[in-house]
Design a protein around this motif. Sequence first.
Motif, PDB file in Angstrom:
ATOM      1  N   GLU A   6      44.322  61.275  44.128  1.00 43.85           N
ATOM      2  CA  GLU A   6      44.631  61.616  45.517  1.00 43.85           C
ATOM      3  C   GLU A   6      44.317  60.460  46.440  1.00 43.85           C
ATOM      4  OE1 GLU A   6      46.229  64.147  46.689  1.00 43.85           O
ATOM      5  OE2 GLU A   6      46.465  64.877  44.634  1.00 43.85           O
ATOM      6  N   GLU A   7      43.203  59.843  46.149  1.00 43.55           N
ATOM      7  CA  GLU A   7      42.733  58.765  47.032  1.00 43.55           C
ATOM      8  C   GLU A   7      43.697  57.569  47.031  1.00 43.55           C
ATOM      9  OE1 GLU A   7      38.788  56.037  47.004  1.00 43.55           O
ATOM     10  OE2 GLU A   7      38.486  58.164  46.420  1.00 43.55           O
ATOM     11  N   PHE A   8      44.287  57.320  45.852  1.00 45.84           N
ATOM     12  CA  PHE A   8      45.066  56.080  45.737  1.00 45.84           C
ATOM     13  C   PHE A   8      46.570  56.261  45.837  1.00 45.84           C
ATOM     14  CE2 PHE A   8      41.043  54.829  44.023  1.00 45.84           C
ATOM     15  CZ  PHE A   8      40.932  53.490  44.361  1.00 45.84           C
ATOM     16  N   VAL A   9      47.056  57.431  45.533  1.00 40.94           N
ATOM     17  CA  VAL A   9      48.506  57.602  45.409  1.00 40.94           C
ATOM     18  C   VAL A   9      49.198  57.214  46.714  1.00 40.94           C
ATOM     19  CG1 VAL A   9      48.590  60.043  46.092  1.00 40.94           C
ATOM     20  CG2 VAL A   9      50.297  59.148  44.514  1.00 40.94           C
ATOM     21  N   GLY A  10      50.278  56.481  46.542  1.00 38.54           N
ATOM     22  CA  GLY A  10      51.058  56.045  47.681  1.00 38.54           C
ATOM     23  C   GLY A  10      50.489  54.809  48.351  1.00 38.54           C
ATOM     24  N   LYS A  11      49.336  54.409  47.911  1.00 36.54           N
ATOM     25  CA  LYS A  11      48.746  53.217  48.558  1.00 36.54           C
ATOM     26  C   LYS A  11      49.116  51.955  47.780  1.00 36.54           C
ATOM     27  CE  LYS A  11      44.978  55.521  50.875  1.00 36.54           C
ATOM     28  NZ  LYS A  11      43.620  56.014  50.658  1.00 36.54           N
ATOM     29  N   LYS A  12      49.060  50.898  48.502  1.00 38.02           N
ATOM     30  CA  LYS A  12      49.396  49.594  47.916  1.00 38.02           C
ATOM     31  C   LYS A  12      48.289  49.194  46.932  1.00 38.02           C
ATOM     32  CE  LYS A  12      52.426  46.197  48.842  1.00 38.02           C
ATOM     33  NZ  LYS A  12      53.687  46.304  48.142  1.00 38.02           N
ATOM     34  N   ALA A  13      48.701  48.768  45.770  1.00 40.61           N
ATOM     35  CA  ALA A  13      47.702  48.312  44.785  1.00 40.61           C
ATOM     36  C   ALA A  13      47.195  46.936  45.179  1.00 40.61           C
ATOM     37  CB  ALA A  13      48.341  48.248  43.407  1.00 40.61           C
ATOM     38  N   PRO A  14      45.955  46.585  44.848  1.00 40.69           N
ATOM     39  CA  PRO A  14      45.452  45.242  45.187  1.00 40.69           C
ATOM     40  C   PRO A  14      46.320  44.182  44.494  1.00 40.69           C
ATOM     41  CG  PRO A  14      43.920  46.410  43.742  1.00 40.69           C
ATOM     42  CD  PRO A  14      44.962  47.393  44.132  1.00 40.69           C
ATOM     43  N   ARG A  17      38.001  41.019  36.573  1.00 40.39           N
ATOM     44  CA  ARG A  17      36.662  41.213  37.133  1.00 40.39           C
ATOM     45  C   ARG A  17      36.842  41.735  38.536  1.00 40.39           C
ATOM     46  NH1 ARG A  17      31.267  39.119  36.668  1.00 40.39           N
ATOM     47  NH2 ARG A  17      31.826  38.377  34.603  1.00 40.39           N
ATOM     48  N   SER A  18      36.285  42.893  38.756  1.00 41.05           N
ATOM     49  CA  SER A  18      36.431  43.506  40.074  1.00 41.05           C
ATOM     50  C   SER A  18      35.506  42.789  41.059  1.00 41.05           C
ATOM     51  CB  SER A  18      36.058  44.979  39.989  1.00 41.05           C
ATOM     52  OG  SER A  18      34.670  45.089  39.830  1.00 41.05           O
ATOM     53  N   PRO A  19      35.772  42.965  42.391  1.00 39.89           N
ATOM     54  CA  PRO A  19      34.940  42.298  43.392  1.00 39.89           C
ATOM     55  C   PRO A  19      33.455  42.671  43.220  1.00 39.89           C
ATOM     56  CG  PRO A  19      36.855  43.252  44.416  1.00 39.89           C
ATOM     57  CD  PRO A  19      36.918  43.689  43.003  1.00 39.89           C
ATOM     58  N   ASP A  20      33.166  43.877  42.778  1.00 38.63           N
ATOM     59  CA  ASP A  20      31.735  44.209  42.608  1.00 38.63           C
ATOM     60  C   ASP A  20      31.201  43.771  41.235  1.00 38.63           C
ATOM     61  OD1 ASP A  20      33.407  45.987  41.517  1.00 38.63           O
ATOM     62  OD2 ASP A  20      32.356  47.791  42.157  1.00 38.63           O
ATOM     63  N   GLY A  21      31.995  42.918  40.585  1.00 42.83           N
ATOM     64  CA  GLY A  21      31.428  42.224  39.411  1.00 42.83           C
ATOM     65  C   GLY A  21      31.583  42.961  38.103  1.00 42.83           C
ATOM     66  N   ILE A  22      32.382  44.028  38.066  1.00 39.97           N
ATOM     67  CA  ILE A  22      32.525  44.766  36.804  1.00 39.97           C
ATOM     68  C   ILE A  22      33.730  44.214  36.064  1.00 39.97           C
ATOM     69  CG2 ILE A  22      32.965  47.035  35.780  1.00 39.97           C
ATOM     70  CD1 ILE A  22      31.550  48.232  38.218  1.00 39.97           C
ATOM     71  N   SER A  23      33.497  43.791  34.809  1.00 42.12           N
ATOM     72  CA  SER A  23      34.603  43.233  34.025  1.00 42.12           C
ATOM     73  C   SER A  23      35.290  44.348  33.260  1.00 42.12           C
ATOM     74  CB  SER A  23      34.060  42.213  33.040  1.00 42.12           C
ATOM     75  OG  SER A  23      33.575  41.112  33.730  1.00 42.12           O
TER      76      SER A  23
END
Length: 782
Positions: free
Chosen positions: A227-235, A252-258
């Motif tokens: 719900e949170e992401f649908v229709g939103k622009k992907a990074p 690697r995500s911005p918060d450092g999770i690979s």
Amino acid sequence: MHAPQPAQPDSAAGRTRPRTLSFHLFSFGLGIVLPALFFAVFIAVQYYASERSRLEDSLRSEARALATAIDREIVGVTTTLEALATAPALKRGDLATFYQQAQDVRAEQNFHISVRDLSGTALTATRLPFGGRLENNPVEVREIDRIAIQSDRRAVSDVFLGLVTGRPTVQIVVPATIESRREYVVGASIAPEFFQEVLQRARLQDGWLATAIDGRGVFVVRSHQHEEFVGKKAPPHLVNAAVRSAGLYEDRSPDGISSVVAYDTSQLTGWRVIVSAPVSIIDDALRRSVLVVVGLGALLAVLALALADVVRRRILKSVERLQTAAHSLRDGRIPPHIPTPIKEFDDVGSILVGAASDLRSRERERDLAEAALKRLNENLERRVEAAMKEQEHAEAQLRQLQKMEAVGQLTGGIAHDFNNLLTVVIGNLGMLRNRVAHLDDPRLIRNVEAALDGAGRAAQLTSRLLAFSRQSPLQPSVVNANRLITGMMDLLTRTLGETIQLETELSEHLWRIEVDPHLLESALLNLAVNARDSMPEGGRLRLCTANVSVSEALAQTFGKELQPGEYVSVAVSDAGHGMPPDVKARVFEPFYTTKPVGQGTGLGLAQVYGFVKQSGGHITIDSEVDCGTTVRLYFPRDDRAEGVVAEGPPRKGVPRVVADALILVVEDDPRVSEFTLSALKEAGYRVLAAPDGVAALQALQDHRGDIRLLFTDMVLSGAMNGRTLADEAVRLSPAIKVLFTTGYTQDKVLAERRREGSAQVLSKPFDGIQLLNAIAHALDGS
Ligand SMILES: Nc1ncnc2c1ncn2[C@@H]1O[C@H](COP(=O)(O)OP(=O)(O)OP(=O)(O)O)[C@@H](O)[C@H]1O
Ligand SMILES: [Mg+2]
């Protein structure tokens, strides 16, 4: 005794320094645990790599599967839509019938259906009651409708916001023909949640994330937080990372999770299906297994070290016990049984104990052997000493014997010549005395008597010398010494005087002996006088006789001088001043005396010695200064009856003459011969003279049968002696009598003959009376 300390290991020789047992055991434990740990780490790394590639493969195939599933869903919707689009009612333009048919489909399906024209106006829609029209559909709808009509095939839109719902929506459209005009589409308005079912059916693993992004990079559906992401622009990085239709990368995500990301592309929509999983999933697994391995390894190491420590303690305990045992061994003690918890050490301990007791028993044996050797050595020394003493004694005895022999020979030689001279002197003096007796001149008579007396004493001296040199003319007979001593008692008492107490101890059943009884008497008298002289203050003198069996052993103590056998001993003991050893060593030498000049000639013991030896006996002296002396004479036993030996001619008495018998006198000394011939002629005998054996034989042959008696010296010049001459004479005329004369008596054959009674001997020197008596005796005896 301690064993030498073992040499310190020579470090210069390159030997490693010895380390403690703990060090070795620790190294051993590490040596086992460390490789195991390395191996475990290696396995863990391998495991990680394989987990990673397995994860990547799973992600890839999941992405592929999801893309295919989305396409399958779209094909399903498309099939339904095409069935509706080709429905006859729609073709006829009968929208009411169509609406009914569409509502039937809608009831079964999860999407709304509408029919639109090129202007974007919905002619009919299941979302609306029949007859309702929807105008001004969004541009995305009009665009997709146009593509579908132009391409005459189905088309799928990206996500856009729905006109009625205002929520993100996806349109799938197929071209449709109404009343022969192909200018319409039948579209399905699908909420993105429609695709969530696809994701759910895929049953993603925990932690995985599946996403679909449309051609413009907008989220269509997400397995999480849809719900949170649908229709939103992907990074953008998510959109840009996918450069091919399918692939894989690490993000690697911005918060450092690979994360590991796999993507694929839906063939029908061109959407991107992305499946990702955080690397931590496998990192965690890896960490867990590494942790397990390390933990296990550490546990193992600790266990191994603990075990090593237990083993170390046991080994140390065993080694300590062995050390204790070795120390007590070094101190010469035998350790008791050495119990250790390790069999091999136990065995070494047993061997040590065994070796120690072996060693101990060998030491004991060695000590015993040494003691025995020592004893043997001492024994040997003692025996060598004894043997040497014996040897010295024997040598001294031998020297003494040789000395006595030499002196004997010398004195014997002198005495013999003296005898001949004395025979002449005494013989002529005897005849002279007979002549002067008629002259009635007392002074002349005294002179001749004095000369005769002197010559007599010279003859005595000579006979003593001859006795020493064992050349006394013996006249032995078988004698009982007890009887002889008893017969001497008067003489002895008189000779010894009143101060001397005479005792006898005469053995009963005394064996008989063969000796010259006169000489034995004279010997005992000599010994008695010596004993008396040793006791000037008076004392006791004992005469003892005994039977003595001389064994081999006893004979040894006499040296070679007495053969084993049976003897009679006659001992003369006094309690006088005794003799020191140097005197005792010389007493048998002729003329050796310790007595003042004029009191002793030193011939007494010499004479006794010669007599005893000549009789086949032995003489011993035991003397102790200030205690006394025992002189013991030994004579060989003789079992024959007493007095068996023929008596010699009487020494004294009036001479008898056997009328005008013819006598052959054989004498090589002219003076003796001359005296003998004149004495015989004077007595009335007829005489013939011969100086040697050859002349005598001639005379014997010339006067065979006429000569009654052969009077011959034993020693003659020339090849013949008196004995062979006598044998020849008897052969020529068996009735002839023989009388020997001699100064010697060591002639064994003569002694034998005399013992048998077949020979008569007149000892030199002799006077006229002795001569005539002996001649008469020989002519009478048969
Ligand atoms: N019974 C004895 N006690 C002590 N000494 C002795 C005894 N018998 C002999 N002697 C010693 O031995 C020496 C020699 O003795 P032997 O009979 O040969 O000669 P003599 O007695 O001195 O003289 P002779 O006997 O000729 O008168 C003696 O001088 C004396 O010293
Ligand atoms: Mg004497």
